[in-house]
Design a protein around this motif. Structure first.
Motif, short mmCIF file in Angstrom:
data_model
loop_
_atom_site.label_atom_id
_atom_site.label_comp_id
_atom_site.label_asym_id
_atom_site.label_seq_id
_atom_site.Cartn_x
_atom_site.Cartn_y
_atom_site.Cartn_z
N THR A 36 -24.17 14.97 16.46
CA THR A 36 -22.82 15.51 17.00
C THR A 36 -22.14 16.11 15.81
OG1 THR A 36 -21.72 13.49 16.78
CG2 THR A 36 -22.81 13.90 18.92
N ASP A 37 -22.30 15.92 14.65
CA ASP A 37 -21.70 16.79 13.56
C ASP A 37 -22.59 17.49 12.68
OD1 ASP A 37 -19.12 16.77 11.93
OD2 ASP A 37 -20.38 16.07 10.25
N LEU A 78 -22.02 4.74 19.40
CA LEU A 78 -20.77 4.72 19.33
C LEU A 78 -20.19 3.74 20.70
CD1 LEU A 78 -18.94 7.33 17.50
CD2 LEU A 78 -19.51 5.08 16.72
N THR A 79 -20.92 4.42 21.73
CA THR A 79 -20.45 3.71 23.00
C THR A 79 -21.02 2.26 23.12
OG1 THR A 79 -20.65 5.82 24.42
CG2 THR A 79 -21.19 3.73 25.66
N THR A 103 -15.14 12.17 22.46
CA THR A 103 -15.07 12.05 24.08
C THR A 103 -16.41 11.23 24.25
OG1 THR A 103 -16.45 13.92 24.28
CG2 THR A 103 -14.24 14.31 23.97
N PRO A 104 -16.30 10.60 25.71
CA PRO A 104 -17.32 9.88 26.09
C PRO A 104 -18.84 10.44 25.69
CG PRO A 104 -15.51 9.65 27.60
CD PRO A 104 -15.27 10.64 26.78
N ASN A 108 -21.61 8.78 23.41
CA ASN A 108 -22.98 8.42 24.06
C ASN A 108 -24.06 8.95 22.90
OD1 ASN A 108 -21.91 7.09 26.16
ND2 ASN A 108 -22.24 8.89 27.50
N MET A 109 -23.85 9.94 22.02
CA MET A 109 -25.00 10.51 21.31
C MET A 109 -24.81 10.00 20.12
SD MET A 109 -27.23 12.33 22.86
CE MET A 109 -27.91 12.96 21.48
N ALA A 110 -23.40 10.07 19.38
CA ALA A 110 -22.96 9.71 18.15
C ALA A 110 -23.18 8.39 17.69
CB ALA A 110 -21.62 10.12 17.97
#
Length: 341
Positions: A36-37, A78-79, A103-104, A108-110
């Motif tokens: 995600t980053d 993180l979720t 965000t959600p 869900n990915m990070a």
């Protein structure tokens, strides 16, 4: 449209295989967890690895275990970190920090490990390649001048991880694995106050686990300042944890700051001032002022730097009052909903 540059892709199935590939590929390789980053950074040509080593297919990194404390695999999302029952019940500060990232969809990915190793950020660095080229780039990437502090020989890009301050306040340690072996370091020691060389993790190492100590008697919390109530990176993060005796006296405490330097860091004087005392309004105000004085934001993120420094003691006060047991839900809701600007 910004497109990814060309790269080779590797997908190991174990930590052992991943570290072998990482050693073999050398400095041109980077680790890919949630992406995600890293992937947006690659599109902006901030990072251009020759090889990506994907860790999502490594089951060892997705495990959680409860022992004398708790061990979290660096590959959990993180979720998952925010929703795990053991985290919610025993490590509220981590739960709050993980739940407030982005965000959600991104949570869900990070991954937890990815957020801990998050690249430092700066308003002169986090731009398209063409934008950065127009100003002759910057010290962090391809240039020779730090446009935030032009006389500085050090990059002052800011640490923007939410989970790191929370975990530092909780006394967490991390496990680093390479082909040569493994080592364990206190999470605070993973970071350096340098916007370019911001991690002590070597290029051939993988962060595989986060180890949390026993939470008996401890309470923790995390408070985040950002422009919007979701999505945005922190422009101030305050994490606090304290162990209480039965009579309400603080036996030990740790307060950490994030997003005000190139690394998240503890404020030892805060813990010293809190130990052996009850959390009175006067003590909270004193410690809030002490911690706030360590917040020295630079003009390389959102909002006015003087205002960001001014509100730092307020957020420390919020955190300490929540540890005391005050009902801070209305304050949290107001901050989350308020559109600053």
């Amino acid at each position: 449209m910004m497109r990814l540059p060309w790269f080779d892709f590797r997908a190991p199935r174990s930590v052992a295989e991943a570290v072998r590939i990482l050693e073999g590929e050398g400095p041109g390789a980077m680790l890919l967890a949630g992406g995600t980053d890293l992937l947006p950074n690659m599109k902006r040509r901030q990072q251009t690895p020759a090889t990506l080593i994907a860790l999502r297919g490594v089951p060892e990194l997705r495990q959680m275990a409860i022992d004398s404390g708790m061990t979290l695999g660096a590959g959990i999302t993180l979720t998952e970190a925010a929703s795990a029952e053991a985290v919610r019940e025993n490590y509220a500060g981590l739960m709050q920090a993980a739940a407030q990232v982005a965000t959600p969809h991104l949570r869900n990915m990070a991954t937890l490990g990815g957020n801990l190793c998050l690249d430092t950020r700066c308003s002169y660095y986090d731009q398209s390649h063409e934008w950065r080229k127009a100003i002759d780039f910057c010290l962090k990437k391809d240039g020779e001048t730090c446009w935030v502090a032009t006389a500085s020989k050090r990059c002052v890009a800011v640490s923007s991880t939410d989970t790191a301050p929370a975990l530092i306040a909780l006394g967490a340690k991390v496990k680093l694995v390479s082909a040569a072996g493994e080592r364990e370091v206190a999470l605070e020691d993973l970071y350096k106050n340098d916007g370019m060389e911001y991690l002590t993790r070597r290029a051939d190492e993988i962060l595989t686990e986060v180890r949390l100590p026993d939470s008996a008697g401890w309470r923790s919390t995390y408070w985040k300042l950002r422009r919007r109530g979701s999505f945005d990176f922190p422009i101030l993060g305050v994490a606090a944890a304290a162990k209480f005796a039965k009579d309400g006296t603080v036996e030990a405490a740790r307060v950490a700051l994030g997003a005000v330097a190139s690394r998240p860091f503890l404020v030892p004087k805060a813990g010293e001032a809190l130990a052996g005392k009850r959390l009175s309004d006067e003590l909270i105000a004193e410690v809030a002022a002490t911690v706030g004085a360590r917040a020295k934001p630079m003009d390389n993120a959102d909002m006015d730097i003087y205002w960001r420094k001014q509100v730092a003691p307020d957020f420390v006060g919020y955190a300490l009052r929540e540890l005391r047991g005050d009902d801070m839900r209305a304050t949290r809701m107001r901050i989350a909903r308020q559109a600053l600007g």
